[in-house]
Design a protein around this motif. Structure first.
Motif, mmCIF file in Angstrom:
data_model
loop_
_atom_site.group_PDB
_atom_site.id
_atom_site.type_symbol
_atom_site.label_atom_id
_atom_site.label_comp_id
_atom_site.label_asym_id
_atom_site.label_seq_id
_atom_site.Cartn_x
_atom_site.Cartn_y
_atom_site.Cartn_z
ATOM 1 N N LEU A 82 17.636 23.146 20.399
ATOM 2 C CA LEU A 82 17.984 21.781 20.001
ATOM 3 C C LEU A 82 16.986 20.780 20.579
ATOM 4 N N TYR A 86 14.559 18.619 18.147
ATOM 5 C CA TYR A 86 14.665 17.159 18.186
ATOM 6 C C TYR A 86 13.323 16.535 18.551
ATOM 7 N N THR A 99 22.441 12.860 27.505
ATOM 8 C CA THR A 99 22.765 13.740 26.381
ATOM 9 C C THR A 99 22.322 15.167 26.673
ATOM 10 N N VAL A 103 24.727 18.455 26.859
ATOM 11 C CA VAL A 103 24.505 19.647 26.040
ATOM 12 C C VAL A 103 24.509 20.911 26.905
ATOM 13 N N ALA A 155 27.665 26.223 16.973
ATOM 14 C CA ALA A 155 27.726 24.802 16.634
ATOM 15 C C ALA A 155 26.365 24.146 16.860
ATOM 16 N N LEU A 156 25.693 24.487 17.962
ATOM 17 C CA LEU A 156 24.360 23.954 18.202
ATOM 18 C C LEU A 156 23.392 24.423 17.126
ATOM 19 N N VAL A 159 23.789 22.244 14.175
ATOM 20 C CA VAL A 159 23.138 20.954 14.428
ATOM 21 C C VAL A 159 21.627 21.080 14.253
ATOM 22 N N ASN A 160 21.047 22.156 14.790
ATOM 23 C CA ASN A 160 19.606 22.378 14.634
ATOM 24 C C ASN A 160 19.219 22.482 13.160
ATOM 25 N N PHE A 162 20.856 21.226 10.601
ATOM 26 C CA PHE A 162 21.031 19.911 9.973
ATOM 27 C C PHE A 162 19.832 19.004 10.275
ATOM 28 N N ILE A 163 19.382 18.998 11.532
ATOM 29 C CA ILE A 163 18.230 18.170 11.897
ATOM 30 C C ILE A 163 16.993 18.610 11.127
ATOM 31 N N TYR A 166 17.316 17.509 7.454
ATOM 32 C CA TYR A 166 17.125 16.054 7.349
ATOM 33 C C TYR A 166 15.644 15.696 7.470
ATOM 34 N N SER A 186 15.767 28.088 12.068
ATOM 35 C CA SER A 186 17.133 27.659 12.422
ATOM 36 C C SER A 186 18.170 28.273 11.498
#
Length: 258
Positions: A82, A86, A99, A103, A155-156, A159-160, A162-163, A166, A186
């Motif tokens: 993550l 990011y 943050t 995490v 879950a992480l 998120v990875n 999704f990032i 995007y 990912s």
């Protein structure tokens, strides 16, 4: 004492590949992208090496030892992933410290549960030789702390993913190759990890296989295409058309490139 297996050999090979990546990026730690990448590769190295050794050795006590040690690796891989994703998708910026600490709370707690497992049995209910088709590793019956770590890491992983998606559609087009690699790398854990909860090939770690696939994607992209080094990308697409000298400085005002 020893047992040769293709999967164990792949794990050991990938662990040494991870070591090579650590050496490959050793001079780029000023860049936040490679700073977090080093942590990611380090924990992958621990995971791949220990599980590869578990597949290779046959005595129960050695298999159990390596089976415990691998948790020190895979527990932190998604969190470091993550931070790395990011940083790259935000042009070298990192999450704020609060943050990042938040995490890491669950992985640290899971690790504490593992260390205290001989007395609490929070992580493993039982450990035995496998009686299923897959016999390279021991059969572990997990307890709530292990499942907490698994669902949190999944879950992480979401998120990875999704990032990455995007950034692929909304991010800077200069870094599109890197975004594609991040997306593919990912995607593997998110797709394969849930198979650990099914009866498909019992005792086999699909999450581990996904990490191996992802590491291969990252290695090819890093070494062959240099997809995560921002400076060559900018030089190729922008700076070469400018006829004046330019210096790159980090956020700490350290000279990176001229």
């Amino acid at each position: 004492m020893f047992e040769f297996s293709i999967f164990g050999t792949i794990l050991l090979f990938t662990s040494f590949l991870s070591l090579y990546l650590l050496y490959y990026v050793k001079d780029k730690s000023e860049d936040k992208v490679f700073y977090y990448f080093r942590f990611l590769v380090f924990f992958c190295f621990i995971d791949f090496l220990t599980q590869g050794l578990e597949c290779t050795f046959t005595p129960f006590y050695l298999k159990s030892l390596f089976g415990h040690l691998c948790v020190f690796g895979y527990t932190f891989v998604p969190a470091c992933w993550l931070f790395f994703v990011y940083a790259f998708t935000h042009q070298g910026k990192s999450l704020n410290k609060k943050t990042e600490i938040a995490v890491l709370i669950v992985p640290v707690f899971v690790l504490i549960a593992l260390i205290s497992d001989p007395w609490t049995h929070w992580f493993f209910n039982s450990i035995s030789f496998s009686t299923s088709a897959y016999k390279l590793q021991l059969a572990y019956t997990y307890n709530w702390a292990s499942y907490l770590g698994f669902y949190y890491n999944f879950a992480l992983g979401v998120v990875n993913l999704f990032i990455s998606v995007y950034a692929l559609f909304k991010g800077n087009k200069l870094y599109k190759k890197g975004y594609i690699v991040l997306f593919l790398a990912s995607l593997a854990p998110v797709c394969l990890s849930p198979l650990n909860l099914t009866t498909v090939y019992p005792n086999f770690s699909f999450e581990l296989a996904a990490f191996v696939i992802s590491m291969i994607f990252l290695t090819i992209s890093m070494i062959i295409y240099d997809s995560f080094d921002v400076i060559p990308i900018v030089n190729q697409n922008i700076i070469e058309d400018i006829n004046v000298g330019i210096c790159y400085f980090s956020n700490e005002n350290k000279l990176i490139s001229v």
